[in-house]
Design a protein around this motif. Structure first.
Motif, short mmCIF file in Angstrom:
data_model
loop_
_atom_site.label_atom_id
_atom_site.label_comp_id
_atom_site.label_asym_id
_atom_site.label_seq_id
_atom_site.Cartn_x
_atom_site.Cartn_y
_atom_site.Cartn_z
N THR A 124 0.83 -1.21 0.00
CA THR A 124 0.00 0.00 0.00
C THR A 124 0.86 1.25 0.00
O THR A 124 0.57 2.22 -0.72
CB THR A 124 -0.93 0.00 1.23
N LYS A 125 1.93 1.26 0.78
CA LYS A 125 2.81 2.42 0.84
C LYS A 125 3.49 2.67 -0.50
O LYS A 125 3.59 3.82 -0.96
CB LYS A 125 3.86 2.22 1.94
N LEU A 126 3.97 1.63 -1.15
CA LEU A 126 4.62 1.79 -2.45
C LEU A 126 3.65 2.33 -3.49
O LEU A 126 4.00 3.21 -4.30
CB LEU A 126 5.21 0.46 -2.91
N GLU A 127 2.42 1.82 -3.48
CA GLU A 127 1.41 2.36 -4.40
C GLU A 127 1.08 3.82 -4.06
O GLU A 127 0.85 4.64 -4.96
CB GLU A 127 0.14 1.51 -4.33
N HIS A 128 1.08 4.13 -2.77
CA HIS A 128 0.76 5.50 -2.37
C HIS A 128 1.89 6.47 -2.74
O HIS A 128 1.63 7.67 -2.94
CB HIS A 128 0.49 5.56 -0.87
N VAL A 129 3.12 5.99 -2.81
CA VAL A 129 4.21 6.84 -3.28
C VAL A 129 3.94 7.29 -4.72
O VAL A 129 4.15 8.46 -5.08
CB VAL A 129 5.56 6.10 -3.18
N ILE A 130 3.46 6.37 -5.55
CA ILE A 130 3.11 6.72 -6.93
C ILE A 130 1.98 7.75 -6.92
O ILE A 130 1.99 8.71 -7.70
CB ILE A 130 2.71 5.46 -7.72
N ALA A 131 1.00 7.54 -6.05
CA ALA A 131 -0.12 8.48 -5.96
C ALA A 131 0.37 9.86 -5.50
O ALA A 131 -0.14 10.90 -5.98
CB ALA A 131 -1.18 7.95 -4.99
N GLN A 132 1.34 9.90 -4.59
CA GLN A 132 1.88 11.18 -4.14
C GLN A 132 2.61 11.90 -5.27
O GLN A 132 2.56 13.14 -5.37
CB GLN A 132 2.82 10.96 -2.96
N LEU A 133 3.32 11.16 -6.11
CA LEU A 133 3.99 11.78 -7.25
C LEU A 133 2.97 12.44 -8.18
O LEU A 133 3.19 13.57 -8.66
CB LEU A 133 4.79 10.72 -8.02
N ALA A 134 1.86 11.74 -8.41
CA ALA A 134 0.81 12.31 -9.25
C ALA A 134 0.16 13.51 -8.57
O ALA A 134 -0.15 14.53 -9.22
CB ALA A 134 -0.24 11.24 -9.57
N HIS A 135 -0.03 13.41 -7.26
CA HIS A 135 -0.68 14.49 -6.52
C HIS A 135 0.17 15.76 -6.54
O HIS A 135 -0.35 16.89 -6.68
CB HIS A 135 -0.93 14.05 -5.08
N ASP A 136 1.50 15.61 -6.40
CA ASP A 136 2.38 16.78 -6.41
C ASP A 136 2.30 17.54 -7.72
O ASP A 136 2.31 18.77 -7.75
CB ASP A 136 3.82 16.34 -6.15
N VAL A 137 2.24 16.80 -8.83
CA VAL A 137 2.17 17.46 -10.14
C VAL A 137 0.80 18.09 -10.36
O VAL A 137 0.69 19.25 -10.80
CB VAL A 137 2.49 16.44 -11.26
N ALA A 138 -0.27 17.36 -10.05
CA ALA A 138 -1.62 17.86 -10.31
C ALA A 138 -1.97 19.05 -9.42
O ALA A 138 -2.76 19.92 -9.81
CB ALA A 138 -2.63 16.73 -10.11
N GLU A 139 -1.38 19.09 -8.23
CA GLU A 139 -1.70 20.17 -7.30
C GLU A 139 -1.01 21.48 -7.70
O GLU A 139 -1.54 22.57 -7.42
CB GLU A 139 -1.28 19.77 -5.89
N LYS A 140 0.14 21.38 -8.34
CA LYS A 140 0.92 22.57 -8.66
C LYS A 140 0.72 23.06 -10.09
O LYS A 140 1.14 24.18 -10.43
CB LYS A 140 2.41 22.28 -8.44
#
Length: 506
Positions: A326-342
């Motif tokens: 779950t953590k490894l998958e969430h790291v990918i989600a965080q990468l996407a979140h950082d780009v989409a948020e900015k």
């Protein structure tokens, strides 16, 4: 008296003094042959790996040899100190607590005369066996009205358990790497396709695209807010069971790594680098660290009758594995979140920013330690099961009820498959999203070539300076050895400077 004399005669006949020499020679020959055969097989396997330039796997093989040597040392200690263990006597009452199996008299509550007579016969046979096997040590404890700290049979069974545990761990680790490697090998097609499309997509890099139109963002970005965080974690938990790494995930993380660490080489073979890093990490996974041995000791301490420790502890690696995935998958989600948020729109390709902040405590290596523990603990479960099965049988009280046995085996199989086909491939690609790259970014040939080139350049410079110093030495009253020592010192300094140059490049 007759029984005592028969026991003494049996003990005398069992010593090496009264054993036929042909039996001793035959047994020793067989043991030596098997040992040499195993050693030669490992030796030729190492030579084969070196010929194929598989240095990380060769180092993993050396790690296996170290574990085998450790097993031999543990076995030697148990053998050497078994006499001292036998001479260590404890009161019989101390053996009534924290037992893996409940004694017969404890289960019935009372013992009638017949059962008492039968028990006396059994204890008599056991006593004669201990006298014949333990010799004077067991007899010494019996004279004191005490019992040995550990019987010879228990020491022998402990020998077997430690050996089975280590071998099972190595086998399961190799199996995990093979299955996970087969999954990762399928990504090579994505790498080749990206390499071919790199030239044709030059014009499209100037195209402006809305962030939410990228497939990577669609799959992982779940919006902004408290509810989106919970939804993102739930999505990460579920995604590890199917398509843990998609093509868009691989393509985006690959581009993020290249643009961060080697932007001047857009055709960098990310797949090859990732495989080299995984092979390097394999030598850590295949070993048995000190904290794993601590876990074994704690389990042996808590394996008390009625506690069902063997059953409950089976859930520990499963929960850890689900948490890691779950953590490894969430790291990918965080990468996407950082780009989409900015960003609302991006010109060219989607580029993510690797960072250690996405991992636990800012250390991607923690994931490797957890996977190491998960694989070992699962191997421990399977090894303990087969050890009990072969030593005591399926109906042993240590084995437990069938209702506890089946779930343990099912959990073990699920852990092995999930770790091989999902978690290990996830680890291989996601842990590259840290702030730093690994030394495997340079293969062995490049590292050796750069080091050799730097050393030659510095050594030429050192030799020239040393020669000048040597000519000045005799003129000032020195001898020829002073000039030679200066040359040697300059060569050493040049070699050190060459190593520093390579390290600065890495």
């Amino acid at each position: 008296m007759a029984e005592h004399g028969g026991a003494a005669a049996a003990a005398e006949a069992g010593t090496l003094e009264f054993t036929p020499t042909w039996i001793v020679a035959a047994v020793c020959s067989l043991i030596v042959f098997i040992s040499l055969f195993a050693e030669r097989c490992l030796h030729y396997l190492g030579k084969t790996l070196m010929k194929k330039n598989q240095k990380p796997l060769y180092e993993a093989l050396l790690k296996v040899k170290e574990e085998l040597m450790l097993l031999g040392f543990i076995s030697l200690l148990l053998t050497v100190f078994q006499g001292m263990i036998q001479r260590t006597c404890i009161p019989p009452g101390w053996t009534d607590h924290m037992l893996p199996c409940q004694r017969v008299k404890d289960r019935t509550g009372e013992v009638n005369a017949t059962k008492h007579f039968v028990t006396a016969q059994v204890l008599g046979r056991i006593g004669r066996r201990l006298l014949s096997e333990g010799g004077a040590e067991a007899e010494l404890c019996q004279k004191k009205g005490k019992v040995p700290l550990l019987s010879l049979e228990a020491i022998h069974q402990l020998h077997i358990f430690i050996f089975v545990l280590a071998i099972t761990h190595v086998i399961f680790s190799v199996l995990t790497m093979l299955l996970g490697g087969a999954k990762i090998h399928q990504w090579k097609l994505w790498e080749d396709e990206i390499q071919k499309d790199a030239v044709g997509n030059v014009r499209s890099r100037s195209k402006v695209t809305r962030v939410h139109q990228f497939e990577f963002i669609k799959d992982h970005f779940k919006g902004i807010g408290k509810d989106s965080i919970i939804l993102s974690w739930l999505h990460s938990f579920v995604k590890q069971f199917y398509g843990s790494v998609s093509k868009s995930d691989y393509k985006t993380m690959r581009l993020g790594f290249i643009m961060t660490h080697c932007s001047t080489n857009p055709k960098f073979d990310f797949h090859n680098y990732m495989v080299r890093v995984l092979e390097s990490d394999f030598k850590k996974v295949v070993g048995i660290s000190w904290y794993l041995w601590v876990f074994v000791v704690i389990f042996l301490l808590l394996n008390v009758n009625g506690w069902q420790t063997y059953f409950w502890i089976a859930f520990l690696p499963l929960l850890l594995l689900l948490a890691v995935g779950t953590k490894l998958e969430h790291v990918i989600a965080q990468l996407a979140h950082d780009v989409a948020e900015k960003n609302s729109a991006i010109e060219g390709d989607l580029v993510v920013k690797p960072s250690d902040d996405h991992f636990w405590l800012g250390r991607p290596k923690i994931v490797l330690y957890l996977i190491h523990f998960i694989l070992f603990q699962n191997s421990f479960e399977i090894a303990f099961f087969f050890w009990i099965l072969t030593t005591y049988g399926f109906n042993s009280c240590i084995m437990g009820q069938v209702g506890f046995i089946v779930p343990r085996l099912v959990i073990g199989v699920v852990i092995q498959l999930l770790c091989s086909y999902s978690t290990m491939p996830l680890y291989a690609v996601v842990t590259q999203m840290g702030s730093f790259y690994k030394k495997e970014i340079f293969n062995d040939h490049v590292q050796h070539g750069v080091l050799e080139w730097a050393q030659k350049v510095k050594m030429r410079k050192g030799v020239k300076e040393g020669a000048a110093a040597g000519e000045a030495g005799p003129a000032n009253g020195g001898d020829s050895t002073a000039g030679l020592s200066v040359k040697i010192e300059m060569m050493k300094r040049a070699a050190r400077e060459g190593n520093d140059a390579v390290e600065s490049i890495e």
